[in-house]
Design an enzyme around this catalytic site. Structure first.
Site, PDB file in Angstrom:
ATOM      1  CG  MET A 273      -1.854  -1.148   1.327  1.00  0.00           C
ATOM      2  SD  MET A 273      -2.925  -1.035   2.792  1.00  0.00           S
ATOM      3  CE  MET A 273      -1.739  -1.450   4.090  1.00  0.00           C
TER       4      MET A 273
ATOM      5  N   GLY B 242       1.503   4.287   4.695  1.00  0.00           N
ATOM      6  CA  GLY B 242       2.347   3.439   3.871  1.00  0.00           C
ATOM      7  C   GLY B 242       2.722   2.130   4.530  1.00  0.00           C
ATOM      8  CB  SER B 243       1.728  -0.352   5.809  1.00  0.00           C
ATOM      9  OG  SER B 243       0.431   0.094   5.472  1.00  0.00           O
ATOM     10  NE  ARG B 244       5.116  -7.501   2.298  1.00  0.00           N
ATOM     11  CZ  ARG B 244       6.335  -7.988   2.120  1.00  0.00           C
ATOM     12  NH1 ARG B 244       7.339  -7.177   1.857  1.00  0.00           N
ATOM     13  NH2 ARG B 244       6.568  -9.273   2.229  1.00  0.00           N
TER      14      ARG B 244
END
Length: 224
Positions: free
Chosen positions: A99, A187-189
């Site tokens: 993301m 912001g990440s995953r």
């Protein structure tokens, strides 16, 4: 759908104080300079947009596993689920959805089932698109027992600028496909560890919509 609804989305409550902070800073910037003030307006709008929480409609059909996050499939590989979930130490197919700061960051349950474990582990803040982020970064892991008795794991992973993983659920919660379970700020995953026997339906580079895009499907009785 009204045209206004295309551009104006509801905001998740987690974002209210952040938008308020951005707005307050913007007022101060206008006192210094109109140019700085309008930059602040743009950043405030971005902050609101980051915390948007649109309604999603999960696909109909039995055994469909949907994406838990908006973003792009960055990795598909075999990997062992996080140790803290207590799952067998055998590799499963892991699908990683990255993301960016422009994606919606509300996370959704991939499939109907019971949350049997939730485990947080502190860690580092490498770029979430990197493979080592799964092992080294701060993370929050969920184990979900599906109706067929198999387990699926979903892992929220902090990224380079993410500093706060939020999880709304606890063990014992009964979840529906596409139901909100958490979010990650800035912001990440998300990693999904799929059980054996599923039919993968995505590839690297594909764009995902949380709660709607099908990642994989469980085999039907005819396929078993």
């Amino acid at each position: 759908m009204r045209m206004r609804d295309t551009f104006i989305k509801p905001m998740h409550p987690e974002g209210i104080r952040f938008v308020a902070i951005f707005a307050a800073i913007t007022v101060g910037l206008f006192l210094l300079s109109n140019v700085l003030g309008w930059i602040g307006v743009g950043l405030t709008i971005w902050c609101y947009y980051f915390f948007r929480d649109p309604e999603r409609v999960p696909p109909t059909g039995e055994g469909l596993i949907v994406s838990p996050a908006d973003g792009v499939v960055s990795l598909i590989e075999a990997a062992v689920p996080p140790n803290e979930l207590g799952m067998p130490n055998t590799p499963l197919t892991r699908v990683s959805v990255f993301m960016s700061v422009f994606n919606c960051h509300v996370n959704r349950t991939p499939i109907e089932g019971e949350i049997t474990a939730v485990a947080y582990r502190p860690g580092k803040f490498f770029n979430a698109s990197l493979d080592k982020a799964s092992a080294d970064n701060e993370r929050n892991s969920l184990r979900i027992r599906m109706k067929n008795g198999q387990d699926l794991a979903v892992v929220q992973i902090a990224g380079l600028v993410a500093r706060r993983i939020v999880c709304f659920v606890k063990p014992g919660a009964a979840m529906q496909t596409g139901e909100r379970f958490g979010l990650i700020r800035f912001g990440s995953r998300l990693d999904v560890y799929l059980p054996d026997g599923v039919v993968l339906q995505v590839r690297v580079g594909q764009t995902m919509i949380a709660g709607e895009t099908v990642l994989a499907s469980l085999p039907t009785l005819e396929e078993k």
